[in-house]
Write a protein that holds these residues in place. Structure first.
Motif, PDB file in Angstrom:
ATOM      1  N   SER A  23       0.838  -1.190   0.000  1.00  0.00           N
ATOM      2  CA  SER A  23       0.000   0.000   0.000  1.00  0.00           C
ATOM      3  C   SER A  23       0.880   1.249   0.000  1.00  0.00           C
ATOM      4  N   TYR A  24       0.590   2.176  -0.915  1.00  0.00           N
ATOM      5  CA  TYR A  24       1.326   3.437  -0.953  1.00  0.00           C
ATOM      6  C   TYR A  24       1.133   4.200   0.361  1.00  0.00           C
ATOM      7  N   THR A  25      -0.070   4.150   0.903  1.00  0.00           N
ATOM      8  CA  THR A  25      -0.343   4.826   2.171  1.00  0.00           C
ATOM      9  C   THR A  25       0.513   4.234   3.287  1.00  0.00           C
ATOM     10  N   THR A  26       0.640   2.931   3.322  1.00  0.00           N
ATOM     11  CA  THR A  26       1.509   2.276   4.301  1.00  0.00           C
ATOM     12  C   THR A  26       2.938   2.781   4.163  1.00  0.00           C
ATOM     13  N   GLN A  30       5.195   4.526   7.016  1.00  0.00           N
ATOM     14  CA  GLN A  30       6.483   3.950   7.408  1.00  0.00           C
ATOM     15  C   GLN A  30       7.615   4.972   7.314  1.00  0.00           C
ATOM     16  N   LYS A  31       7.524   5.872   6.360  1.00  0.00           N
ATOM     17  CA  LYS A  31       8.564   6.886   6.188  1.00  0.00           C
ATOM     18  C   LYS A  31       8.447   8.019   7.204  1.00  0.00           C
ATOM     19  N   GLY A  32       7.273   8.180   7.783  1.00  0.00           N
ATOM     20  CA  GLY A  32       7.102   9.127   8.875  1.00  0.00           C
ATOM     21  C   GLY A  32       6.605  10.507   8.485  1.00  0.00           C
ATOM     22  N   ARG A  33       6.373  11.297   9.514  1.00  0.00           N
ATOM     23  CA  ARG A  33       5.770  12.616   9.374  1.00  0.00           C
ATOM     24  C   ARG A  33       6.569  13.538   8.458  1.00  0.00           C
ATOM     25  N   HIS A  34       7.883  13.493   8.567  1.00  0.00           N
ATOM     26  CA  HIS A  34       8.719  14.373   7.745  1.00  0.00           C
ATOM     27  C   HIS A  34       8.456  14.134   6.255  1.00  0.00           C
ATOM     28  N   LYS A  35       8.449  12.872   5.843  1.00  0.00           N
ATOM     29  CA  LYS A  35       8.225  12.531   4.433  1.00  0.00           C
ATOM     30  C   LYS A  35       6.798  12.873   4.010  1.00  0.00           C
ATOM     31  N   ILE A  36       5.837  12.612   4.878  1.00  0.00           N
ATOM     32  CA  ILE A  36       4.450  12.925   4.544  1.00  0.00           C
ATOM     33  C   ILE A  36       4.291  14.432   4.358  1.00  0.00           C
ATOM     34  N   ALA A  37       4.856  15.211   5.256  1.00  0.00           N
ATOM     35  CA  ALA A  37       4.775  16.671   5.138  1.00  0.00           C
ATOM     36  C   ALA A  37       5.466  17.143   3.862  1.00  0.00           C
ATOM     37  N   GLN A  38       6.571  16.520   3.528  1.00  0.00           N
ATOM     38  CA  GLN A  38       7.275  16.861   2.292  1.00  0.00           C
ATOM     39  C   GLN A  38       6.380  16.605   1.081  1.00  0.00           C
ATOM     40  N   LYS A  39       5.671  15.484   1.083  1.00  0.00           N
ATOM     41  CA  LYS A  39       4.761  15.167  -0.028  1.00  0.00           C
ATOM     42  C   LYS A  39       3.636  16.194  -0.123  1.00  0.00           C
ATOM     43  N   LEU A  63      -5.214  18.785  -7.333  1.00  0.00           N
ATOM     44  CA  LEU A  63      -5.933  19.067  -6.089  1.00  0.00           C
ATOM     45  C   LEU A  63      -6.324  17.780  -5.369  1.00  0.00           C
ATOM     46  N   ALA A  64      -6.732  16.774  -6.125  1.00  0.00           N
ATOM     47  CA  ALA A  64      -7.062  15.477  -5.514  1.00  0.00           C
ATOM     48  C   ALA A  64      -5.839  14.892  -4.816  1.00  0.00           C
ATOM     49  N   ASP A  65      -4.674  14.979  -5.467  1.00  0.00           N
ATOM     50  CA  ASP A  65      -3.436  14.493  -4.840  1.00  0.00           C
ATOM     51  C   ASP A  65      -3.141  15.257  -3.550  1.00  0.00           C
ATOM     52  N   LEU A  66      -3.338  16.572  -3.580  1.00  0.00           N
ATOM     53  CA  LEU A  66      -3.094  17.389  -2.391  1.00  0.00           C
ATOM     54  C   LEU A  66      -4.057  17.007  -1.264  1.00  0.00           C
ATOM     55  N   PHE A  67      -5.326  16.821  -1.590  1.00  0.00           N
ATOM     56  CA  PHE A  67      -6.300  16.419  -0.568  1.00  0.00           C
ATOM     57  C   PHE A  67      -5.885  15.085   0.058  1.00  0.00           C
ATOM     58  N   TYR A  68      -5.528  14.111  -0.778  1.00  0.00           N
ATOM     59  CA  TYR A  68      -5.128  12.794  -0.270  1.00  0.00           C
ATOM     60  C   TYR A  68      -3.927  12.905   0.675  1.00  0.00           C
ATOM     61  N   HIS A  69      -2.869  13.553   0.224  1.00  0.00           N
ATOM     62  CA  HIS A  69      -1.665  13.645   1.049  1.00  0.00           C
ATOM     63  C   HIS A  69      -1.922  14.448   2.321  1.00  0.00           C
ATOM     64  N   THR A  70      -2.795  15.453   2.242  1.00  0.00           N
ATOM     65  CA  THR A  70      -3.153  16.213   3.435  1.00  0.00           C
ATOM     66  C   THR A  70      -3.896  15.320   4.428  1.00  0.00           C
ATOM     67  N   LEU A  71      -4.790  14.477   3.930  1.00  0.00           N
ATOM     68  CA  LEU A  71      -5.490  13.543   4.814  1.00  0.00           C
ATOM     69  C   LEU A  71      -4.531  12.553   5.458  1.00  0.00           C
ATOM     70  N   VAL A  72      -3.514  12.117   4.736  1.00  0.00           N
ATOM     71  CA  VAL A  72      -2.514  11.221   5.322  1.00  0.00           C
ATOM     72  C   VAL A  72      -1.764  11.949   6.437  1.00  0.00           C
ATOM     73  N   LEU A  73      -1.358  13.188   6.183  1.00  0.00           N
ATOM     74  CA  LEU A  73      -0.669  13.971   7.214  1.00  0.00           C
ATOM     75  C   LEU A  73      -1.573  14.175   8.431  1.00  0.00           C
TER      76      LEU A  73
END
Length: 93
Positions: A23-26, A30-39, A63-73
């Motif tokens: 899973s990409y979300t997984t 696993q990479k952590g908050r720093h990587k998620i915030a970077q994305k 925008l869809a990509d931004l919404f997804y990554h924001t939800l992960v963060l």
């Protein structure tokens, strides 16, 4: 739209709890908050670029990509859509 965001929020929470392989979300968790915030930052930049140089369809995708990554963060930081909604309501009373 709200229903889709709620469903996506639930799926992301499930991925965070179960961490299924492949899973990409997984991978992001696993990479952590720093990587998620970077994305999130990367996706925000792509939204700006698309707004200035691309068409409507490309903008929607970014925008869809931004919404997804924001939800992960948000999930990484234990922030829910309800938390965001409450803040917005507080600001607009």
């Amino acid at each position: 739209m709200t229903e889709m965001l709620t469903q996506l929020e639930a799926l992301i929470a499930e991925r965070k709890a179960e961490m299924p392989e492949g899973s990409y979300t997984t991978t992001l968790f696993q990479k952590g908050r720093h990587k998620i915030a970077q994305k999130v930052g990367e996706e925000a930049t792509e939204v700006v670029v698309a707004a200035l140089a691309e068409g409507r369809d490309e903008q929607i995708g970014e925008l869809a990509d931004l919404f997804y990554h924001t939800l992960v963060l948000m999930a990484e930081m234990d922030i829910s859509l309800d938390d965001i909604n409450a803040e917005l309501e507080k600001r607009h009373r």
